[in-house]
Write an enzyme that holds these catalytic residues in place. Structure first.
Site, short mmCIF file in Angstrom:
data_model
loop_
_atom_site.label_atom_id
_atom_site.label_comp_id
_atom_site.label_asym_id
_atom_site.label_seq_id
_atom_site.Cartn_x
_atom_site.Cartn_y
_atom_site.Cartn_z
N TYR A 1 0.79 -1.23 0.00
CA TYR A 1 0.00 0.00 0.00
C TYR A 1 0.83 1.28 0.00
O TYR A 1 0.26 2.37 -0.10
CB TYR A 1 -0.99 0.00 1.16
CG TYR A 1 -2.16 -0.91 0.90
CD1 TYR A 1 -3.09 -0.61 -0.09
CD2 TYR A 1 -2.33 -2.09 1.60
CE1 TYR A 1 -4.15 -1.45 -0.35
CE2 TYR A 1 -3.39 -2.94 1.35
CZ TYR A 1 -4.30 -2.61 0.37
OH TYR A 1 -5.36 -3.46 0.10
N ASP B 1 5.65 -7.70 -1.52
CA ASP B 1 4.44 -7.89 -2.30
C ASP B 1 4.75 -7.78 -3.80
O ASP B 1 5.91 -7.80 -4.22
CB ASP B 1 3.37 -6.88 -1.87
CG ASP B 1 1.96 -7.44 -1.97
OD1 ASP B 1 1.40 -7.44 -3.08
OD2 ASP B 1 1.42 -7.89 -0.94
N LYS C 1 1.74 -15.08 1.10
CA LYS C 1 0.44 -14.55 0.74
C LYS C 1 0.15 -15.00 -0.69
O LYS C 1 0.87 -14.61 -1.63
CB LYS C 1 0.39 -13.03 0.84
CG LYS C 1 -0.97 -12.49 0.42
CD LYS C 1 -1.04 -10.97 0.53
CE LYS C 1 -2.40 -10.49 0.04
NZ LYS C 1 -2.52 -9.01 0.13
N ASP D 1 -2.59 -14.88 -3.69
CA ASP D 1 -3.61 -13.89 -4.01
C ASP D 1 -4.31 -14.24 -5.33
O ASP D 1 -3.84 -15.09 -6.09
CB ASP D 1 -2.93 -12.52 -4.12
CG ASP D 1 -3.85 -11.35 -3.87
OD1 ASP D 1 -5.08 -11.55 -3.80
OD2 ASP D 1 -3.33 -10.21 -3.75
N CYS E 1 -6.09 -14.88 -0.32
CA CYS E 1 -6.73 -13.62 -0.66
C CYS E 1 -7.39 -13.77 -2.03
O CYS E 1 -6.88 -14.47 -2.90
CB CYS E 1 -5.71 -12.48 -0.69
SG CYS E 1 -6.43 -10.84 -0.93
N ASP F 1 -9.94 -5.03 -0.91
CA ASP F 1 -8.79 -4.22 -0.52
C ASP F 1 -9.25 -2.93 0.14
O ASP F 1 -10.26 -2.33 -0.25
CB ASP F 1 -7.95 -3.83 -1.74
CG ASP F 1 -7.08 -4.97 -2.23
OD1 ASP F 1 -7.27 -6.12 -1.79
OD2 ASP F 1 -6.21 -4.71 -3.08
#
Length: 442
Positions: A147, A178, A284, A286, A327, A346
């Site tokens: 972010y 990420d 993670k 996604d 996710c 999100d």
């Protein structure tokens, strides 16, 4: 072929006080309770219908619909009614509710079981507990690059924030890289030009006493990737023989990796074993909806079986001790597979989402669906409400921080840490100190 909807129940309701809980298909699909006069959130274009909702499903106007789960509080003092999939990891029926006068008609396109309770959240929680999933492990605390840096993140950004964690004395267990380190979706082991060494970053993170985490979208493939060019037979096909379209994002149309193909499965195993061997033990994964899209696969299994088998392949490759966060995942089909799960769209530095579509990034939709799925926390997995953003530029940062804290779920910071003011540092430190899944202080 779609199954026909057949009647399930007829329930008298007080139209002024009754409420309906719709359970959305995947992490980003709006979920929560509505009054009978409310207009439920629906896709605002065909692309979001594929990427954020249940593909191929159009809900008629004036109809409530839950995917595998729908609850009704009649509003007249009679018990709350819940209709749910008997085996949600095998089949997830759509369940509809319409109201005519003072009567609700419930129908479904597959078998459902009925449960009753005193309020919506209670009966949802009791149903979740009835599935007897092993209690999840407490989540580590996390710093995530997304972010602040989005896909422009560099290796130097990771090192800067790693140093800042020590300077600011932040209780961060995991440093998660990420999207942006990889060359392309699908080419997970080939670095972008902004990174020099994944193993080197993992070593630096661990040398400071923290754990290394990394992001992938394991079932998505960029048609411009080396994987797509070299192994087109590894991609899921549509009924016309072309490549299955998984929607458009990152400015690209997206394809789907067919993990039922032995060579594609071997490749995915290699990716995760390599990352694990390099020192990453927090993953993670996604955009998982792609693995459950209906299409023509190498193996003769249905889409949900293919999806679960793909996640099980990843789990086997990373080992039982690694932490696995899902996710963009089809939620009820994911029960029993993950340590933690994103349960909302999100968040964003702004409150309102694009075109008022509550599947899109924004604090308002993340709060609506995150609160609506609080009953899943500690029963299916640790809920991930999405990252804390505490920098001054974030709109209504105090309100967003309060929501993240109230969930008691996975706590992750996603700011450039040196940009935080005093309130941002103190709030980040306090939330990361955290509470466990039982609600007790650590």
């Amino acid at each position: 072929m779609p199954h026909p909807f057949t009647p399930v129940a007829t329930v008298p309701v007080d139209v002024s006080t009754a409420r309906v809980h719709e359970e959305g298909w995947q992490s980003w699909s709006p979920s929560g309770a509505y009054a009978l006069g409310d207009k439920p959130y629906r896709p605002t274009n065909d692309n979001w219908a594929t990427v954020c909702y249940r593909p191929g499903v159009t809900v008629p106007e004036g109809t409530f619909q839950g995917e595998g789960l729908l609850a009704l509080d009649p509003g007249d003092g009679t018990p709350v009614r819940l209709w749910a999939a008997p085996e949600p990891t095998r089949a997830v029926p759509s369940i509809r509710l319409t109201v005519e006068g003072g009567t609700a008609e419930i129908s479904a396109d597959g078998p459902v079981k009925e449960f009753t309770g005193t309020d919506i959240q209670m009966v949802l929680g009791e149903w979740a507990s009835s599935l007897a999933v092993e209690a999840p492990r407490p989540a580590p605390t996390v710093w995530c690059s997304w972010y602040e840096y989005f896909t422009a993140v560099t290796e130097d950004d990771i090192h800067e924030n790693l140093r800042a964690m020590d300077t600011l004395d932040l209780p961060i267990d995991v440093v998660q890289i990420d999207d942006g380190y990889q060359k392309a979706l699908g080419d997970w082991l080939t670095l972008s030009g902004r990174f020099r060494s994944r193993a080197g970053i993992a070593d630096a993170i661990r040398a400071r006493g923290r754990r290394a985490g990394i992001w992938t979208a394991p079932f998505l493939v960029d048609p411009a990737s080396d994987l797509a060019a070299e192994h087109p037979d590894w991609l899921v096909k549509d009924l016309d023989g072309g490549f299955l379209h998984a929607g458009r994002n990152w400015g690209h149309d997206l394809s789907v990796l067919d993990t039922t193909h032995p060579e594609a499965a071997a490749y995915l195993t290699e990716v995760f074993r390599t990352l694990r061997a390099e020192g990453y033990d927090y993953f993670k994964v996604d955009f998982l909806y792609a693995g459950a899209l209906e299409g023509v696969r190498h193996g003769s299994v249905d889409a949900l079986q293919a999806y679960r088998a793909g996640i099980e392949l990843i789990r086997e490759a990373i080992g039982s001790e690694a932490y696995l966060l899902g996710c963009g995942a089809p939620l009820l089909a994911s029960v029993g597979l993950f340590d933690a799960m994103r349960v909302s769209p999100d968040t964003a530095p702004h409150r309102r989402p694009e075109a008022d579509d509550y599947s899109q990034p924004g604090q308002d939709p993340a709060e609506f669906t995150g609160a609506g799925r609080q009953w899943q926390h500690g029963r299916f997995w640790v809920n991930d409400p999405d990252c804390l953003m505490a920098r001054p530029a974030v709109e209504t940062r105090e309100r967003w921080a309060a929501h993240v804290e109230a969930t008691g779920g996975l706590m992750a910071s996603s700011d450039r840490l040196l940009s935080l003011d005093q309130w941002g540092v103190e709030t980040t430190r306090r939330l990361l100190a955290g509470i466990d899944i039982e609600g007790a202080d650590r």
